[in-house]
Design a protein around this motif. Structure first.
Motif, short mmCIF file in Angstrom:
data_model
loop_
_atom_site.label_atom_id
_atom_site.label_comp_id
_atom_site.label_asym_id
_atom_site.label_seq_id
_atom_site.Cartn_x
_atom_site.Cartn_y
_atom_site.Cartn_z
N ARG A 114 -71.69 -12.52 3.92
CA ARG A 114 -72.45 -11.45 3.08
C ARG A 114 -73.49 -10.52 3.71
NH1 ARG A 114 -73.53 -15.32 -2.13
NH2 ARG A 114 -71.41 -15.78 -2.81
N SER A 115 -74.24 -11.21 4.74
CA SER A 115 -75.33 -10.31 5.37
C SER A 115 -74.74 -9.34 6.50
CB SER A 115 -76.33 -11.44 6.23
OG SER A 115 -75.47 -11.93 7.13
N ILE A 148 -61.27 -7.91 3.15
CA ILE A 148 -60.47 -7.64 2.03
C ILE A 148 -60.92 -8.86 1.27
CG2 ILE A 148 -58.38 -7.45 0.90
CD1 ILE A 148 -57.09 -6.25 3.39
N VAL A 149 -61.46 -8.55 0.02
CA VAL A 149 -61.92 -9.63 -0.82
C VAL A 149 -61.10 -9.41 -2.35
CG1 VAL A 149 -64.00 -10.78 -2.13
CG2 VAL A 149 -64.13 -9.41 0.05
N VAL A 178 -69.87 -12.25 -10.73
CA VAL A 178 -68.56 -12.34 -9.82
C VAL A 178 -68.56 -11.16 -8.84
CG1 VAL A 178 -66.30 -12.73 -9.78
CG2 VAL A 178 -67.77 -13.69 -11.62
N LEU A 179 -68.55 -10.03 -9.46
CA LEU A 179 -68.40 -8.83 -8.54
C LEU A 179 -69.49 -8.65 -7.47
CD1 LEU A 179 -67.54 -6.00 -10.94
CD2 LEU A 179 -65.92 -7.52 -9.48
N ARG A 180 -70.72 -9.27 -7.70
CA ARG A 180 -71.66 -9.17 -6.65
C ARG A 180 -71.37 -10.24 -5.59
NH1 ARG A 180 -76.06 -6.38 -8.16
NH2 ARG A 180 -76.44 -5.63 -10.44
N GLY A 183 -69.29 -8.80 -2.98
CA GLY A 183 -70.16 -7.76 -2.49
C GLY A 183 -69.71 -6.35 -2.81
N VAL A 184 -69.25 -5.99 -4.16
CA VAL A 184 -68.92 -4.80 -4.45
C VAL A 184 -70.06 -3.70 -4.17
CG1 VAL A 184 -68.18 -3.56 -6.39
CG2 VAL A 184 -67.37 -5.69 -6.31
#
Length: 334
Positions: A114-115, A148-149, A178-180, A183-184
Motif C-alpha cells: 500500500r505504501s 491489478i487489484v 473496501v475500496l480504500r 487503494g482506489v
C-alpha cells in the motif's frame, strides 16, 4: 496478496503424523532399553509404562515416577529423547506459530504494498467481463499482476484471481472502506464490472468520491442506464448487452465482419487496436498517408476520427490510434 497456500486440514494432518512418529520412536527406544529405567513400583517397565513415560517426557510434563537409572539410559535421554522432545514441541506448537507468523508477514506485505503502489488498476467484479478486462490488461499493456487489484465478494473468484498473481480484496465494492483497502484513491483506473447495473452505479459513485482523478470505466447491461453511470462519475460506459447483440445481428449477414472485430478485440494474436505517440517526422503530415492504418487522433484528451477536419494534420503531442499486427515476438516481449 497472492500466495501459494496449503490446505489447513492437510497441514494439521501432516503435523499430527509427525508428532505421532516422534512419539512412536521414543516409545520404541525406551522399550528396547527398558531395563535401564527405574519405576517407583519396582515391577519393571511394561509397554504401557514406556508409552506413558514417552508421552509425559515429550510433553515436558515429567512426573518423575519413571526415570532413567543407568548411564546408557541417561545418555540416550540426552542424545536422542531430548531432541525428539524438542521436535515434538515444534510440531505441536508450530501450527500456532506459523499462523501468527503468516498473519504478521501478510500484514507487513500488505502495508508495504500500500505504501508503494500507485497508478494501479482496480477491477470490481471478477466475472466474465472482469476476467476479460484483466486478460487484456496483462496481455496488451504489460501491466504487472501485482498492479491489478480485484475486488469481489465471491471467494472462488478471488482464488482464481490470486492464482494469476493478482492482489485480491474480499468485500463489497459499494463500501468506501473496501475500496480504500484496494487503494482506489491512488489508482490510475477503475474497471467497474459487476453483474447488476444498480450495483455498478453505486460502486461508481463511491469510487468517484474517493478517487476524483481516477479514470473510471463501467459496464452496464441496459443502454438506458448509461446516463446514470456518467452522472455518477464514469468516464466511459460500455453497454455489454447491446454490443453483443449488434455482433450477433451482424453475424447473420456479414459473419466475416464479426471475425474481424473479434480479431481486433483480441490482443494475443492477429490484429489489435493500439495507441502510440506521434514521431517528430510525422508532425504536419496527414494520418491517412502513414504506413500504419490510423483510425483516429487523440489531441488534448479528445478523440477525432481520421476523417474529421481536426485530424487533417498531425500536431505535437498527438497520439495515434492505429491497427497493429501482433506477432509472436510481441507476445514474447510482453
Amino acid at each position: 496478496m497472492p500466495e501459494t497456500t496449503v490446505s489447513p486440514l492437510r497441514s494439521i494432518v501432516k503435523r499430527i503424523i509427525g508428532a505421532l512418529l516422534a512419539l512412536l520412536a521414543t516409545v520404541l527406544i525406551v522399550y528396547v532399553d527398558r531395563g535401564g529405567y527405574r519405576d517407583t513400583n519396582g515391577d519393571g517397565l511394561s509397554f504401557l509404562d514406556c508409552l506413558y513415560y514417552s508421552t509425559v517426557s515429550l510433553s515436558t510434563t515429567g512426573y518423575g515416577d519413571i526415570a532413567p537409572a543407568t548411564d546408557s539410559a541417561r545418555l540416550i535421554n540426552v542424545l536422542v529423547i531430548t531432541p525428539l522432545r524438542v521436535l515434538f514441541l515444534i510440531v505441536l506448537v508450530g501450527t500456532t506459530l506459523e499462523v501468527l507468523t503468516e498473519r504478521s508477514r501478510q500484514a507487513f506485505k500488505i502495508q508495504k504494498w500500500r505504501s508503494k503502489v500507485e497508478d494501479h488498476v482496480v477491477v470490481v467484479g471478477f466475472g466474465t467481463k472482469g476476467r476479460s478486462a484483466v486478460n487484456t490488461l496483462l496481455g496488451d499493456e504489460s501491466l504487472p499482476p501485482n498492479h491489478i487489484v480485484v475486488v469481489d465478494t465471491d471467494q472462488q473468484a478471488l482464488d482464481a484471481a490470486s492464482a494469476l498473481g493478482l492482489v485480491t480484496v474480499h468485500g463489497s465494492a459499494t463500501r468506501s472502506d473496501v475500496l480504500r483497502v484496494a487503494g482506489v484513491q491512488r489508482a490510475r483506473a477503475v474497471v467497474v464490472a459487476p453483474n447488476r447495473d444498480d450495483t455498478a452505479v453505486l460502486v461508481t459513485l463511491t469510487a468517484r468520491e474517493i478517487a476524483p482523478n481516477s479514470h473510471i470505466v463501467a459496464s452496464v447491461r441496459e443502454a438506458e442506464n448509461v446516463h446514470l453511470l456518467k452522472q455518477s462519475g464514469a468516464n466511459q460506459v460500455v453497454v455489454s448487452s447491446e454490443t453483443a447483440g449488434r455482433l450477433l445481428g451482424m453475424a447473420t449477414s456479414t459473419p466475416r465482419v464479426v471475425d474481424m472485430v473479434e480479431d481486433l478485440l483480441t490482443p494475443e494474436s492477429g490484429l489489435a487496436i493500439a495507441e502510440r505517440p506521434v514521431e517528430p517526422s510525422e508532425v504536419g503530415g496527414s494520418p491517412r498517408h502513414l504506413s500504419d492504418i490510423v483510425l483516429g487522433v487523440v489531441r488534448d484528451g479528445e478523440l477525432y476520427r481520421v476523417d474529421a477536419p481536426q485530424a487533417d494534420a498531425i500536431e505535437h503531442g498527438d497520439r495515434l490510434l492505429y491497427v497493429k499486427k501482433v506477432t509472436f515476438a510481441d507476445k514474447i516481449e510482453r
